[in-house]
Enzyme design. Structure first.
Site, PDB file in Angstrom:
ATOM      1  N   GLU A  44      -0.120   4.857   8.282  1.00  0.00           N
ATOM      2  CA  GLU A  44       0.770   3.747   8.630  1.00  0.00           C
ATOM      3  C   GLU A  44       2.082   4.269   9.219  1.00  0.00           C
ATOM      4  OE1 GLU A  44       2.196   1.635   5.211  1.00  0.00           O
ATOM      5  OE2 GLU A  44       2.575  -0.218   6.310  1.00  0.00           O
ATOM      6  N   LYS A 117      -0.257  -6.720   9.651  1.00  0.00           N
ATOM      7  CA  LYS A 117      -0.230  -6.686   8.176  1.00  0.00           C
ATOM      8  C   LYS A 117       0.074  -8.068   7.601  1.00  0.00           C
ATOM      9  CE  LYS A 117       2.041  -3.688   4.689  1.00  0.00           C
ATOM     10  NZ  LYS A 117       2.872  -2.445   4.631  1.00  0.00           N
ATOM     11  N   CYS A 158      -1.912  -0.868   4.196  1.00  0.00           N
ATOM     12  CA  CYS A 158      -1.110  -0.543   3.001  1.00  0.00           C
ATOM     13  C   CYS A 158      -1.092  -1.644   1.943  1.00  0.00           C
ATOM     14  CB  CYS A 158       0.296  -0.145   3.425  1.00  0.00           C
ATOM     15  SG  CYS A 158       1.154   0.838   2.150  1.00  0.00           S
TER      16      CYS A 158
END
Lengths: 298, 298
Positions: A44, A117, A158
């Site tokens: 990331e 995300k 994540c």
């Protein structure tokens, strides 16, 4: 019929300047491709330090459009090496509208998909809600895998890794792999027992998504200490620990806490084998899951 | 303010006859209560052999009403020892309507709640769909924890353990513990690597529910070899491995593959501590989870 897929992960340190970080990423990608990797994933926000340790509007200067210089460089690299490459961008979608975006480049086709995300964290040292607008996909559009020449990728980022819902939705949409570019580490003053619990929890929750869905999982995390330039906190020790596991959650490769490349040949037939033996999808109680869309059942 | 809860698990072998199996269970419960356990959990279908290895209508004779002799005996034991006791019954609800039911007995109050297994498996050697009607709770009623004098129990059963949805719904309804009475084991001819993958997957998926929801998890499984009386298969080697983990998935006690009692003092404040640090419930994307109630997103 056996179908194998060779995947590679780059676990690296990062630097504040993009040139150096991207050069390091590129070195890893080239190395893995030379060893036969067909799909390579970077961690990331690999192009810079993890800048979310404090809130500073000036840091939005680091963001780029999807097809800005970093995106173009990654697309060119995928084309040159004839691989599928999964990168991560601090995306400038508009002034005042930025995302934490994972991007897929497919050989000569360039950018063929991206994922913004959806779950965005915010806790001391990880002030992501300041920087990143959550992905705006809705129930019909959200958590959609990305089709590539190598298969359908369930690409998440994540903090998404803590949500079984995200992995499940990807699996229900036919994802053949789950992928998590990540930046997570320790608060240096925490004691060793707490550090171990955190890292173990992080490893096992992601392996569990493999188990629950009968899918291989790829996780790439960064390494190294990065200071908090605001000097409020002692910075973050990124814990590495990137890994690849199979559809029973079994670890196939597992990195330490230094820079490392992981290369794994996945047997893509094992997922169906596993699902035949333990057919979880058959027995989901969809008649009783309605409250999963509630914040709390109070 | 520290609030502790001492929990006990009985991991035991079982026999075809209820008298012997229940005597063994009772011995374990008494022993744990004497050591200070406030809540004790027995394994799934602890009163008999795991009879689902083959399909035989005569075996429905093993079933009892909720407050039949086995239920009455468990209620009396909880009252005598002044504990909360979690047992498991092959429940006869009506002729031709049977459930795999976990039952909670609270001190002098007797049976205060029960949970009918919602996800029912069926694979070679585990023919549960023949014996057990799935729990008939709907979205509004389903996966409801049971309030006891010691706290709110997120009680599930065995195959439910593979479904993150079940654990999440319990957590969203305020469960303070997740509990899984279980009967799972190896197909003896499988090789050691496959056996290890299966048991590891089973351990980690349940620990992951602790992580995802910031809750302690209690799992009790049986041990010992039980033959397939139909002589079609080589029987099942139940793998034990009962455990208690904390709200970061950290193992607090972990049994081997023989009969064993586990006793753990849980610090019930740690769950909230963990949720404050990693507040997953805050960030769930309930706007994008609608498709979790679909069988498949095709």
């Amino acid at each position: 019929m056996k179908h194998t897929l060779t995947v590679g992960l780059v676990q690296q340190a990062a630097w504040p300047d993009k040139a150096r970080s991207l050069a390091e990423s590129e070195r890893g990608v080239r190395d893995l491709a030379a060893q036969g990797a067909q799909l390579v994933m970077l961690q990331e926000l690999h192009a810079t330090h993890y800048f979310c340790q404090y809130e500073d509007p000036a840091l939005f200067d680091l963001a780029e459009p999807l097809d800005g210089p970093t995106g173009q460089r990654l697309a060119a690299l995928a084309a040159e090496l004839d691989i599928v490459l999964v990168g991560s961008l601090f995306e400038r979608r508009a002034a005042g509208l930025y995302h934490n975006t994972a991007v897929v480049y497919d050989r000569q086709q360039g950018r063929i998909g991206h994922y913004r995300k959806m779950h965005v964290p915010d806790d001391p040292g990880f002030y992501e809600k300041f920087y990143f607008t959550p992905g705006d996909a809705d129930a019909a559009q959200g958590f959609q895998p990305i089709d590539t020449s190598l298969g359908r990728l369930g690409l998440l980022v994540c903090w998404d890794q803590w949500y079984p819902e995200a992995a499940r939705l990807m699996a229900l949409a036919g994802a053949e792999l789950l992928l998590y570019p990540t930046a997570i580490g320790w608060h240096p003053p925490d004691d060793d027992a707490e550090k171990r619990r955190q890292k173990d929890a992080w490893t096992l929750i992601q392996r569990s998504h493999g188990v629950a869905n009968g899918l291989p999982v790829l996780v790439a995390n960064r390494v190294g200490h990065e200071p908090d330039h605001s000097e409020v906190s002692p910075g973050i020790d990124f814990w590495g620990g990137s890994f690849v596991c199979g559809p029973q959650g079994e670890l196939l490769a597992h990195a330490g806490k230094e820079s490392e490349l992981l290369l794994v040949e996945l047997d893509m037939a094992r997922g169906e084998e596993t699902r035949r033996m333990w057919p979880y999808l058959r027995d989901r109680r969809i008649d009783a899951y309605g409250d999963l869309t509630r914040r709390y059942r109070d």
